[in-house]
Design a protein around this motif. Structure first.
Motif, mmCIF file in Angstrom:
data_model
loop_
_atom_site.group_PDB
_atom_site.id
_atom_site.type_symbol
_atom_site.label_atom_id
_atom_site.label_comp_id
_atom_site.label_asym_id
_atom_site.label_seq_id
_atom_site.Cartn_x
_atom_site.Cartn_y
_atom_site.Cartn_z
ATOM 1 N N ASN A 180 6.049 29.910 34.006
ATOM 2 C CA ASN A 180 4.898 30.734 33.670
ATOM 3 C C ASN A 180 4.302 30.203 32.367
ATOM 4 O OD1 ASN A 180 3.192 32.824 32.623
ATOM 5 N ND2 ASN A 180 4.203 34.268 33.970
ATOM 6 N N ASP A 181 3.042 29.829 32.396
ATOM 7 C CA ASP A 181 2.340 29.269 31.241
ATOM 8 C C ASP A 181 1.615 30.335 30.426
ATOM 9 O OD1 ASP A 181 2.961 26.517 31.494
ATOM 10 O OD2 ASP A 181 1.470 26.297 33.086
ATOM 11 N N LEU A 182 2.195 31.518 30.287
ATOM 12 C CA LEU A 182 1.524 32.607 29.587
ATOM 13 C C LEU A 182 1.188 32.257 28.140
ATOM 14 C CD1 LEU A 182 0.436 35.485 29.571
ATOM 15 C CD2 LEU A 182 2.741 36.249 28.961
ATOM 16 N N THR A 207 -0.624 37.250 34.585
ATOM 17 C CA THR A 207 0.626 37.889 34.202
ATOM 18 C C THR A 207 0.399 39.176 33.438
ATOM 19 O OG1 THR A 207 1.677 35.715 33.997
ATOM 20 C CG2 THR A 207 2.808 37.552 32.954
ATOM 21 N N GLN A 227 12.129 35.771 34.350
ATOM 22 C CA GLN A 227 10.961 34.909 34.156
ATOM 23 C C GLN A 227 11.287 33.811 33.148
ATOM 24 O OE1 GLN A 227 7.230 35.334 35.252
ATOM 25 N NE2 GLN A 227 7.896 33.269 34.870
ATOM 26 N N TRP A 259 9.463 31.395 30.736
ATOM 27 C CA TRP A 259 8.163 31.168 30.123
ATOM 28 C C TRP A 259 8.136 29.721 29.649
ATOM 29 C CZ3 TRP A 259 5.213 35.310 30.915
ATOM 30 C CH2 TRP A 259 5.839 36.543 31.081
ATOM 31 N N SER A 260 7.112 29.006 30.051
ATOM 32 C CA SER A 260 7.010 27.590 29.716
ATOM 33 C C SER A 260 6.218 27.387 28.433
ATOM 34 C CB SER A 260 6.305 26.838 30.845
ATOM 35 O OG SER A 260 7.017 26.996 32.036
ATOM 36 N N GLN A 276 2.859 27.861 20.482
ATOM 37 C CA GLN A 276 3.214 28.584 21.700
ATOM 38 C C GLN A 276 4.542 29.333 21.559
ATOM 39 O OE1 GLN A 276 2.066 26.739 25.595
ATOM 40 N NE2 GLN A 276 1.767 24.992 24.206
ATOM 41 N N ALA A 295 4.798 33.273 22.074
ATOM 42 C CA ALA A 295 5.808 33.886 22.945
ATOM 43 C C ALA A 295 6.619 34.930 22.183
ATOM 44 C CB ALA A 295 6.721 32.819 23.525
ATOM 45 N N TRP A 324 14.262 31.121 26.735
ATOM 46 C CA TRP A 324 13.735 31.687 27.970
ATOM 47 C C TRP A 324 13.808 33.199 27.926
ATOM 48 C CZ3 TRP A 324 17.196 33.193 32.330
ATOM 49 C CH2 TRP A 324 18.514 33.160 31.975
#
Length: 136
Positions: free
Chosen positions: A44-46, A73, A86, A88-89, A108, A112, A131
């Motif tokens: 997931n590229d949130l 998302t 999930q 997260w990437s 990022q 996150a 993660w």
């Protein structure tokens, strides 16, 4: 192994739903399996979506996951999809030139951590593996 194959079959069935609707029996079976076996979304590229948001870039509060988001998302859709975990990437495009690869990556991670803190206790962060899990 049998559950894994059943889950793969259900995911495939879901992907093909645009061509044929699942019966109520199929849907009930899928929900039963998902209730017993967590579905893990592996990518997931949130953080990137929040960083690059056209309305409020990097603004975690403006991208409130407790409400319906402009992106793909939010907590409601994760729950409805019965996502049990999930990943997260942290995405850095190969052609990034705006501020350097390391800076983009660190931004990022910061995003996150901020969106996790913003919506806790709905998700938990595992910093050792970087993660997130537990969309309860």
């Amino acid at each position: 192994m049998r559950r894994t194959l059943a889950l793969i079959a259900l995911i495939t069935m879901s992907a093909n739903s645009m061509f044929a609707q699942a019966t109520d029996k199929d849907l009930a079976r899928a929900k039963k399996i998902l209730a017993e076996t967590p579905l893990i979304d592996g990518h997931n590229d949130l953080a990137w979506a929040i960083r690059e948001d056209s309305v409020a870039p990097m603004d975690v509060a403006a991208y409130d996951l407790r409400k319906r988001t402009r992106g793909h998302t939010d907590l409601e859709r994760l729950r409805k999809g019965m996502i049990g975990g999930q990943f997260w990437s942290i995405y850095v495009p190969g052609e990034a030139k705006d501020s350097g690869y390391a800076r983009i990556q660190l931004e990022q991670f910061d995003i996150a951590r901020r969106f996790i803190a913003f919506i806790e206790p709905n998700i938990a962060f595992d910093a050792t593996a970087a993660w997130l899990t537990g969309v309860a």
